[in-house]
Design a protein around this motif. Structure first.
Motif: not given
Length: 336
Positions: A292, A43-44, A47, A216, A232, A253-254, A280
């Motif tokens: 999201f 995840g970024e 998150c 990430h 997320y 998102y993925s 986010p």
């Protein structure tokens, strides 16, 4: 299905700021890791990956606070234990954590062996130093580290060697579960490769029974872990095998995450890179519906108002979306 070493059920934790505001960083996360398996969490930045890692330790101190849920390690629920009991009986023995920038955890004024003595004496102050040295020497040599490293100060070691030293120290007591949080970040490519090999060797040798690898970088997880969860805004939005999540992502998102990074694998590397617009949500006030939604190009009106739960998909997969799998795939096909 093999023996489950780590079973996490509906775990929620939060940060409390100095102004008394709550930040809901981990929201009802559930996961299972079997013996001999590794789980990747991607995840970024921001998150909740690192917060989840800390939360899984069952050792809470301000500003991180436990809300609810269960953490069961090899049949023992540690989530309701007193912090002192967790520190003495659980940390390092049942579950160990390699934090981000772990190489900075070494005390610059202590030789490596003295640092290891402090770690072990925190659990049992009666262990003789000679026994500790033999334990450390054996573990270091098992992992390809020369015994002379034990007599060195951190300043005498390269960044990669420091990182490997911290990893070897983290498994000195043979924990059942190892959590590695960005263990290869801030290292050159050669050092990264050595760290990854070391983690694989630990799993193959059975020095740890299960591993959680947090990063990430989805392509890195594909080469290191068996399964992947995508996180997320404090929630898990997709889970599946590494092959499934990297090459056939279901959650929007993925899919966006995979489309925004360079992947050298055949069939993916030629795809044009795209960015995920927006940012986010504020986790002080999480949105009622899909977290999201504001960044999703497939959003519907109901996405913003109703709670979105994990949905079972084919081949033992799951994802958090309002769309059934067949409908979601049709949306992607029509777009392509």
């Amino acid at each position: 299905m093999g023996k489950v070493i780590l079973d996490v059920r509906e775990l929620s934790t939060k940060y409390v700021t100095r102004f008394g505001e709550s930040v809901y960083a981990v929201d009802r996360v559930s996961l299972k890791v079997e013996e001999g398996k590794s789980l990747g969490i991607a995840g970024e930045s921001g998150c909740g990956k690192s917060t989840l890692a800390l939360s899984l330790m069952g050792y809470y101190f301000a500003p991180l606070h436990y809300i609810s849920g269960d953490i069961i390690i090899d049949g023992v629920n540690i989530s309701k234990m007193h912090p002192d009991e967790v520190r003495r009986k659980i940390l390092g023995k049942e579950i160990a954590y390699i934090p981000q920038a772990a190489m900075n955890a070494l005390n610059p004024t202590l030789k490596i062996i003295n640092f290891i003595e402090d770690v072990i004496h925190a659990h049992d102050p009666k262990v003789p130093k000679k026994q500790i040295y033999e334990m450390a020497r054996q573990r270091f040599e098992e992992l390809g580290l020369p015994a002379e490293v034990l007599q060195k100060y951190p300043v005498e070691l390269s960044g990669g060697m420091k990182q490997r030293t911290v990893i070897a120290t983290s498994v000195i007591l043979s924990p059942k579960v190892l959590i590695a949080d960005e263990p290869s970040s801030a290292l050159d490519v050669t050092s990264q490769k050595m760290v990854i090999k070391m983690l694989r060797d630990m799993m193959e040798r059975g020095l740890v029974k299960a591993m959680i690898f947090i990063t990430h970088e989805l392509p890195l997880l594909y080469n290191v872990t068996d399964d992947i969860m995508v996180m997320y805004a404090g929630q898990i939005v997709e889970q599946g095998t590494a092959q499934q999540v990297v090459f056939d992502p279901l959650h929007p998102y993925s899919k966006g995450l995979m489309g925004s990074i360079i992947v050298p694998e055949s069939g993916v590397r030629d795809v044009k890179l795209t960015a995920i617009p927006g940012a986010p949500p504020n986790l002080k006030r999480p949105p009622q519906g899909c977290r999201f939604a504001d960044r999703c190009k497939y959003v519907q009106a109901e996405c913003r108002v109703q709670s979105i739960y994990m949905r079972e998909a084919a081949n033992n997969r799951a994802y958090r979306c309002i769309y059934p799998e067949e409908q979601l795939r049709k949306v992607y096909e029509n777009e392509g």
